[in-house]
Design a protein around this motif. Structure first.
Motif, PDB file in Angstrom:
ATOM      1  N   HIS A 133       0.882  -1.167   0.080  1.00  0.00           N
ATOM      2  CA  HIS A 133      -0.063   0.080  -0.094  1.00  0.00           C
ATOM      3  C   HIS A 133       0.753   1.395   0.017  1.00  0.00           C
ATOM      4  O   HIS A 133       0.210   2.458   0.233  1.00  0.00           O
ATOM      5  N   ALA A 134       2.098   1.167  -0.150  1.00  0.00           N
ATOM      6  CA  ALA A 134       3.127   2.267  -0.344  1.00  0.00           C
ATOM      7  C   ALA A 134       2.780   3.003   1.067  1.00  0.00           C
ATOM      8  O   ALA A 134       2.835   4.425   1.090  1.00  0.00           O
ATOM      9  N   ASP A 135       2.761   2.579   2.233  1.00  0.00           N
ATOM     10  CA  ASP A 135       2.651   3.221   3.358  1.00  0.00           C
ATOM     11  C   ASP A 135       3.891   3.053   4.252  1.00  0.00           C
ATOM     12  O   ASP A 135       3.555   3.621   5.487  1.00  0.00           O
ATOM     13  N   ALA A 136       5.099   2.851   3.720  1.00  0.00           N
ATOM     14  CA  ALA A 136       6.059   2.978   4.706  1.00  0.00           C
ATOM     15  C   ALA A 136       6.438   4.220   5.801  1.00  0.00           C
ATOM     16  O   ALA A 136       6.465   3.967   6.739  1.00  0.00           O
ATOM     17  N   GLU A 137       6.115   5.300   5.046  1.00  0.00           N
ATOM     18  CA  GLU A 137       6.346   6.607   5.689  1.00  0.00           C
ATOM     19  C   GLU A 137       5.632   6.670   6.823  1.00  0.00           C
ATOM     20  O   GLU A 137       5.600   6.723   7.929  1.00  0.00           O
ATOM     21  N   PRO A 138       4.463   6.613   6.706  1.00  0.00           N
ATOM     22  CA  PRO A 138       3.385   6.923   7.747  1.00  0.00           C
ATOM     23  C   PRO A 138       3.182   5.827   8.700  1.00  0.00           C
ATOM     24  O   PRO A 138       3.045   5.962   9.782  1.00  0.00           O
ATOM     25  N   PHE A 139       3.630   4.519   8.282  1.00  0.00           N
ATOM     26  CA  PHE A 139       3.586   3.200   9.269  1.00  0.00           C
ATOM     27  C   PHE A 139       4.551   3.623  10.030  1.00  0.00           C
ATOM     28  O   PHE A 139       4.299   3.286  11.340  1.00  0.00           O
ATOM     29  N   PHE A 140       5.749   4.007   9.779  1.00  0.00           N
ATOM     30  CA  PHE A 140       7.091   3.705  10.499  1.00  0.00           C
ATOM     31  C   PHE A 140       6.981   5.126  11.493  1.00  0.00           C
ATOM     32  O   PHE A 140       8.005   5.096  12.262  1.00  0.00           O
ATOM     33  N   LYS A 141       6.372   6.340  11.136  1.00  0.00           N
ATOM     34  CA  LYS A 141       6.138   7.131  11.999  1.00  0.00           C
ATOM     35  C   LYS A 141       5.247   6.824  13.313  1.00  0.00           C
ATOM     36  O   LYS A 141       5.497   7.515  14.271  1.00  0.00           O
TER      37      LYS A 141
END
Length: 324
Positions: free
Chosen positions: A52-60
């Motif tokens: 889902h191309a969510d790496a940035e918000p997920f790892f925040k």
């Protein structure tokens, strides 16, 4: 299209996309339990974030892509716009706007479904209960589909609902194959092993294609045959080829039945994608790079969505009402 009709058409489009997204994600989370039992366990849960191309918000929000973190983020997190909770809430919001056009049964079922999701807590969606919860979510999405097919009037709104469903299905299918295919490519010692076969079984089950695939390939299984089935098979309703052909047919029928002139660019894009699919084999795709091919398909789906927005929903060139 008139402003009121454009508003309803867009709500139908996103109602379908949200419900399709929720069902697909519930299936992926459920089946991922099978993937995560091998040596690639941590990679498998991370692959859902990458899907889902969510790496940035997920790892925040989370330090690691553990099972519990990923499950909560994609099941219940209201701040994650791709979570199942957010998808069903968005669908309910669309349905509220569409209340004059949809049946009481459809609204009631979706409202109750949303209310049930709101009662879930992190303790309810642990790994021990994940399969049960995901099964109930899939059942809720499929019940919605059944009620809609049996009660929704076949006017412009119905066509836009089908377009939303098929675009979301094609997008999620290509993303799933892109992420999981390379993760699951076995080492030489694993080829044909029970572990290797179970991994490809799980990929097919994530795409709701295991039993259909076995009708075509009753014996044996290879990465190429699985990828070829999910992209090119003309009898599997979730394959890329079937989704693209169905989108094309619906746009043509929509324009013909209602005398609409918009959507020329969409048809041009679809013609290009159908031509590419017709003139390539899975061997050609793998030889040229599966990731590059699937990325190209996803870009075409984004372009189709953008053109539908401009042509039918009243969007400006750079405007987008919801996240694709």
């Amino acid at each position: 299209m008139a402003r009121l009709l454009a508003r309803f058409a867009e709500d139908m489009f996103w109602l379908a996309r949200s419900m399709e997204r929720a069902e697909n994600l519930a299936r992926i989370l459920d089946v991922n339990e099978t993937f995560s039992r091998d040596a690639r366990g941590s990679q498998n849960w991370l692959s859902i974030v990458n899907l889902h191309a969510d790496a940035e918000p997920f790892f925040k929000k989370h330090q690691a892509a553990t099972a519990n973190n990923v499950i909560h983020y994609y099941l219940l997190d209201p701040e994650n716009h791709t979570s199942i909770y957010s998808s069903i809430k968005a669908a309910r919001d669309n349905a509220r706007t569409l209340r004059p056009l949809i049946s009481t049964e459809l609204w009631t079922q979706l409202n109750m479904f949303h209310s049930w999701l709101r009662t879930l807590t992190p303790a309810d969606v642990g790994r021990a209960d994940l399969s049960r919860i995901c099964s109930k979510i899939k059942e809720g999405c499929q019940t919605h589909t059944g009620i809609l097919e049996g009660t929704l009037y076949r006017d412009e709104g119905w066509y836009f609902y089908q377009l939303g469903k098929l675009i979301e299905r094609a997008d999620q299918g290509t993303r799933l194959l892109d992420i999981k295919y390379h993760l699951l490519l076995p080492g030489a010692a694993e080829v044909g092993s029970p572990l290797d076969v179970s991994q490809w079984n799980a990929l097919l089950r994530s795409a709701a294609g295991y039993h259909a695939y076995r009708r075509v390939q009753p014996r044996g299984m290879s990465p190429g045959s699985v990828a070829g089935f999910l992209i090119f098979n003309n009898a599997f309703p979730r394959s890329t080829a079937v989704c693209i052909a169905s989108i094309d047919e619906i746009v043509v029928r929509l324009r013909q039945r209602y005398g609409l002139r918009a959507g020329n660019r969409t048809l041009e894009i679809l013609d290009g994608v159908r031509g590419t699919l017709a003139n390539r084999s899975i061997e050609m795709v793998l030889g040229g790079g599966l990731h590059e091919f699937l990325d190209w398909v996803q870009l075409q789906l984004i372009a189709i969505t953008d053109d539908l927005g401009r042509s039918f929903f009243g969007h400006a060139v750079a405007e987008q009402s919801q996240v694709a």
